[in-house]
Scaffold this active site. Structure first.
Site, PDB file in Angstrom:
ATOM      1  N   HIS A  94       0.818  -1.214   0.000  1.00 46.79           N
ATOM      2  CA  HIS A  94       0.000   0.000   0.000  1.00 46.79           C
ATOM      3  C   HIS A  94       0.854   1.267   0.000  1.00 46.79           C
ATOM      4  CE1 HIS A  94      -3.287  -2.669   0.776  1.00 46.79           C
ATOM      5  NE2 HIS A  94      -2.855  -2.993   1.976  1.00 46.79           N
ATOM      6  N   HIS A 138      -6.853  -4.537  -1.129  1.00 40.79           N
ATOM      7  CA  HIS A 138      -6.092  -5.779  -1.153  1.00 40.79           C
ATOM      8  C   HIS A 138      -6.378  -6.570  -2.426  1.00 40.79           C
ATOM      9  CE1 HIS A 138      -6.318  -4.860   3.230  1.00 40.79           C
ATOM     10  NE2 HIS A 138      -5.042  -5.143   3.120  1.00 40.79           N
TER      11      HIS A 138
END
Length: 336
Positions: A56, A222
């Protein structure tokens, strides 16, 4: 799969080593995978800790520094860090005035950070937790569509880290900082759209399939598929539909000024993100909202996913004032 790496097994360790070389004002521990301020805890200041799986970037390690976090802990790609490593981050951030954990609402993260907080309290540390749950795509009643964990934590994590970090730098106490974080989270909603899926290095293939003329509406960070697959359309229509879902869940009342983030998911050029922001301004104006501050760029990514997430916070006077205070981190910097 084409990625700039030596191997799927070494990609996180190699990335952390590179981050340490790029940012000497940070301390990167290769064993615990904790990224902290090189000078250690700031005396007399409440510590701020966050973390989660890799993939991320720049979240969370890129937000360690003055005006934001004191420490961040990194797990494997899209995997929560373990409680012992989170405990190491808590200890790295502790100056004796307590520590605030900022945790995205995913099962692994909430469980592991809760266990770490218990371990820390056994050592005499004082820990409070703010859970971020801003994803409007999962803002449906708990238990619906097989879900029981509520909204996912996504882009508003940056807003909570920034506002809480600014307040901590001013010397506020732990209860006040935690309360501010909860208000920012409650006032924020996000939604994301993907034009292409991401590929986890250890898996080696995309998480879902999209044709060249399709997009995925309401994806997670995700690589989770979204609410629906639909035809690719002009950006004005995409933004209007996305903000309709977001604004329907944004709390009403209070100030009509907002903080807005147009966030690339890892493979979207700024050229396109600015096009998105232009449409966001138009939609929010029609909704009677004004934009006081903006972030445009990659802040909460999903590896190499092509697409965009939108985050809107209905900000009060305190939030707006704290946002403008100095911040100095690898990924966010002004006023310094």
């Amino acid at each position: 799969m084409k990625k700039l790496m030596n191997s799927a097994e070494s990609v996180l360790a190699d990335s952390l080593a590179g981050m340490a070389l790029a940012h000497p004002d940070l301390r990167v521990d290769p064993e615990t995978r904790v990224i902290s301020r090189a000078g250690g805890p700031v005396p007399g200041k409440v510590g701020l800790v966050s973390g989660g799986g890799a993939g991320h970037e720049p979240l969370h390690g890129g937000f360690v520094g003055r005006g934001m976090l004191d420490a961040a802990v990194v797990g494997e790609v899209f995997t929560s860090p373990t409680p012992d490593r989170i405990l190491a981050a808590l200890r790295a951030a502790d100056s004796g005035r307590g520590i605030l954990q900022i945790v995205k609402n995913y099962t692994g993260d909430t469980l592991n950070f809760a266990m770490a907080a218990e371990l820390a309290e056994d050592l005499g540390l004082t820990v409070r937790t703010v859970v971020v749950d801003d994803d409007a795509a999962t803002g449906i009643p708990a238990g619906a569509q097989g879900r029981s964990t509520g909204r996912r934590g996504t882009g508003a994590t940056v807003f909570v880290e920034r506002i809480c970090g600014a307040l901590a730098e001013q010397g506020a106490d732990l209860p006040a900082i935690a309360e501010a974080g909860e208000r920012v989270n409650a006032a924020s909603r996000s939604i994301a759209v993907a034009l292409a899926p991401c590929t986890v290095p250890a898996v080696g293939h995309p998480g879902f399939e999209l044709a060249d003329d399709q997009m995925e509406f309401g994806v997670g960070i995700h690589g989770e598929p979204g609410l629906r697959t639909e035809p690719l359309r002009p950006v004005a229509e995409i933004v209007a539909d996305a903000l309709a879902v977001l604004l329907d869940q944004l709390p009403a009342g209070g100030d009509d000024r907002t903080i807005v983030m147009v966030n690339g998911l890892g493979a979207t050029p700024l050229l396109e993100l600015y096009v998105v922001l232009n449409e966001v301004y138009a939609v929010l104006r029609k909704a009677g909202l004004t934009i006081a501050h903006t972030l445009v760029g990659n802040y909460v990514t999903a590896l190499d996913m092509a697409g965009v997430s939108l985050t809107v916070c209905r900000a009060d006077e305190q939030m707006l004032g704290l946002w403008k205070t100095p911040v100095s981190t690898p990924a966010l910097r002004w006023g310094c």
